[in-house]
Design a protein around this motif. Structure first.
Motif, short mmCIF file in Angstrom:
data_model
loop_
_atom_site.label_atom_id
_atom_site.label_comp_id
_atom_site.label_asym_id
_atom_site.label_seq_id
_atom_site.Cartn_x
_atom_site.Cartn_y
_atom_site.Cartn_z
N LYS A 33 0.83 -1.20 0.00
CA LYS A 33 0.00 0.00 0.00
C LYS A 33 0.86 1.25 0.00
O LYS A 33 0.61 2.21 -0.72
CB LYS A 33 -0.92 0.00 1.23
N GLY A 34 1.95 1.20 0.82
CA GLY A 34 2.87 2.34 0.87
C GLY A 34 3.53 2.59 -0.46
O GLY A 34 3.67 3.73 -0.89
N MET A 35 3.94 1.49 -1.14
CA MET A 35 4.56 1.64 -2.45
C MET A 35 3.57 2.17 -3.46
O MET A 35 3.92 2.94 -4.35
CB MET A 35 5.14 0.30 -2.90
N GLY A 36 2.30 1.77 -3.31
CA GLY A 36 1.27 2.29 -4.20
C GLY A 36 1.11 3.79 -4.06
O GLY A 36 0.96 4.50 -5.05
N LYS A 37 1.18 4.29 -2.83
CA LYS A 37 1.08 5.73 -2.60
C LYS A 37 2.30 6.45 -3.18
O LYS A 37 2.18 7.54 -3.75
CB LYS A 37 0.96 6.00 -1.10
N ILE A 38 3.47 5.82 -3.06
CA ILE A 38 4.69 6.40 -3.63
C ILE A 38 4.58 6.48 -5.14
O ILE A 38 4.95 7.48 -5.76
CB ILE A 38 5.92 5.57 -3.21
N ASP A 39 4.03 5.42 -5.75
CA ASP A 39 3.86 5.40 -7.21
C ASP A 39 2.85 6.44 -7.67
O ASP A 39 3.04 7.09 -8.70
CB ASP A 39 3.43 4.01 -7.68
N ARG A 40 1.76 6.58 -6.93
CA ARG A 40 0.76 7.58 -7.31
C ARG A 40 1.34 8.99 -7.20
O ARG A 40 1.06 9.86 -8.03
CB ARG A 40 -0.49 7.44 -6.43
N MET A 41 2.15 9.19 -6.19
CA MET A 41 2.82 10.48 -6.04
C MET A 41 3.77 10.72 -7.21
O MET A 41 3.84 11.83 -7.77
CB MET A 41 3.59 10.48 -4.71
N PHE A 42 4.50 9.68 -7.59
CA PHE A 42 5.41 9.77 -8.74
C PHE A 42 4.62 10.13 -10.00
O PHE A 42 5.00 11.04 -10.75
CB PHE A 42 6.13 8.43 -8.94
N ASN A 43 3.52 9.43 -10.23
CA ASN A 43 2.73 9.65 -11.45
C ASN A 43 2.13 11.05 -11.53
O ASN A 43 1.90 11.57 -12.62
CB ASN A 43 1.61 8.61 -11.53
N SER A 44 1.91 11.67 -10.38
CA SER A 44 1.34 13.02 -10.39
C SER A 44 2.33 14.07 -10.89
O SER A 44 1.93 15.16 -11.28
CB SER A 44 0.84 13.38 -8.98
N ALA A 46 5.17 12.91 -12.96
CA ALA A 46 5.92 12.33 -14.07
C ALA A 46 5.40 12.76 -15.43
O ALA A 46 4.22 13.04 -15.62
CB ALA A 46 5.89 10.81 -13.97
N ASN A 47 6.32 12.82 -16.38
CA ASN A 47 5.97 12.98 -17.79
C ASN A 47 5.63 11.59 -18.31
O ASN A 47 6.51 10.73 -18.41
CB ASN A 47 7.16 13.58 -18.55
N SER A 48 4.37 11.36 -18.65
CA SER A 48 3.93 10.01 -19.00
C SER A 48 4.62 9.46 -20.24
O SER A 48 4.86 8.26 -20.35
CB SER A 48 2.41 9.98 -19.20
N SER A 49 4.99 10.34 -21.17
CA SER A 49 5.64 9.87 -22.39
C SER A 49 7.09 9.46 -22.13
O SER A 49 7.64 8.60 -22.81
CB SER A 49 5.60 10.94 -23.48
N LEU A 50 7.71 10.06 -21.11
CA LEU A 50 9.09 9.72 -20.76
C LEU A 50 9.16 8.63 -19.70
O LEU A 50 10.16 7.94 -19.56
CB LEU A 50 9.84 10.96 -20.25
N GLY A 51 8.09 8.53 -18.90
CA GLY A 51 8.09 7.55 -17.82
C GLY A 51 8.96 7.97 -16.65
O GLY A 51 9.41 7.13 -15.87
N MET A 52 9.22 9.26 -16.53
CA MET A 52 10.03 9.77 -15.42
C MET A 52 9.63 11.21 -15.11
O MET A 52 8.93 11.86 -15.90
CB MET A 52 11.52 9.68 -15.75
N ILE A 53 10.06 11.69 -13.96
CA ILE A 53 9.83 13.08 -13.61
C ILE A 53 10.89 13.93 -14.30
O ILE A 53 12.09 13.71 -14.12
CB ILE A 53 9.89 13.27 -12.08
N ASP A 54 10.45 14.87 -15.12
CA ASP A 54 11.37 15.71 -15.89
C ASP A 54 11.50 17.08 -15.21
O ASP A 54 10.93 17.30 -14.14
CB ASP A 54 10.89 15.82 -17.34
N TYR A 88 16.06 15.02 -13.68
CA TYR A 88 15.18 13.88 -13.93
C TYR A 88 15.23 12.89 -12.77
O TYR A 88 16.30 12.60 -12.24
CB TYR A 88 15.58 13.15 -15.21
N PHE A 89 14.05 12.38 -12.38
CA PHE A 89 13.97 11.31 -11.40
C PHE A 89 13.26 10.12 -12.06
O PHE A 89 12.12 10.27 -12.55
CB PHE A 89 13.15 11.73 -10.17
N THR A 90 13.91 8.96 -12.09
CA THR A 90 13.25 7.77 -12.61
C THR A 90 12.33 7.19 -11.53
O THR A 90 12.45 7.53 -10.34
CB THR A 90 14.26 6.70 -13.03
N GLN A 91 11.46 6.28 -11.93
CA GLN A 91 10.55 5.68 -10.95
C GLN A 91 11.31 4.84 -9.94
O GLN A 91 10.98 4.85 -8.75
CB GLN A 91 9.49 4.83 -11.66
#
Length: 228
Positions: A33-44, A46-54, A88-91
């Motif tokens: 659950k904690g990792m899911g929250k981390i991923d949702r935070m990342f996705n908010s 992230a650049n979806s086309s790059l798959g990372m935070i730009d 840039y931060f990768t997932q």
């Protein structure tokens, strides 16, 4: 989406792992659950086309954290994430870094930022952070040096708070000298050593016969000429 839990035999209940009625570990569910929250935070961010935070995503993160994009604490966060590419931060970096910080929300990250300053302040961590700051700013593959303009900005960012008199004069020297257009990692590390070991501004314990890079020998000559 949180990562799938690997299939394995059920462990017996103990103080750190309690089994629920469906046969899964409660502690495992909490971690997932904690990792899911981390991923949702990342996705908010992230650049979806790059798959990372730009860079745009990092600016948005900074805005939400209430800090400037150039705040040294963002560089400290990059250090904690072990980010390899500037801006840039990768997932994977995001997951590993936030997990090590015990963070899974923006509010928790806000609280952790001041603690990062204290963590970096320890001698062993500070040397690692100081070297990382240089490497993080190398934007081209196989690049080994930074231009003096970037070095001046970086010196101000990572050393300015601790060694303001030394940094101000070193920056002034770098701007007026014409022998060096770029600075390498060895020279960069010796800037820190100089600030930590040499009495300032009298420079009494500076010995040019020791293993100092030539740029610091030249800086000391320039300083002594100014003083005389």
């Amino acid at each position: 989406m949180p990562p799938r839990a690997s299939k394995r035999k059920r462990d017996p209940p103990n103080s750190s792992s309690v089994t629920s009625s469906d046969g899964s570990s409660v502690s495992s569910k909490v971690r997932t659950k904690g990792m899911g929250k981390i991923d949702r935070m990342f996705n908010s961010y992230a650049n979806s086309s790059l798959g990372m935070i730009d860079p745009d995503g990092i600016e948005a993160l900074c805005s939400d954290l209430g800090v400037d994009y150039t705040d040294v604490r963002i560089l400290m966060l990059a250090w904690k994430l072990k980010a390899e590419k500037q801006g840039y931060f990768t997932q994977d970096e995001w997951r590993t870094g936030l997990k090590s910080l015990g963070v899974d929300s923006l509010s928790k990250l806000k609280k952790v930022l001041p603690m990062l300053v204290n963590e970096v302040a320890t001698p062993s961590n500070y040397e690692d952070f100081y070297s990382y700051a240089f490497r993080y700013c190398l934007t081209e593959e196989k690049e080994k040096s930074l231009d003096t303009e970037s070095i001046c900005e970086l010196l101000n960012l990572v050393l300015g708070a601790q060694f303001r008199p030394q940094v101000d004069l070193l920056i002034e020297y770098l701007k007026v000298q014409s022998d060096y257009k770029v600075i390498n990692l060895d020279q960069w590390i010796n800037f820190l050593r100089f600030c930590e070991e040499i009495s300032f501004p009298d420079l009494e314990n500076y010995d040019a016969n020791e293993a100092w890079p030539l740029i610091l020998d030249n800086f000391v000559v320039w300083m002594r000429e100014r003083q005389s």
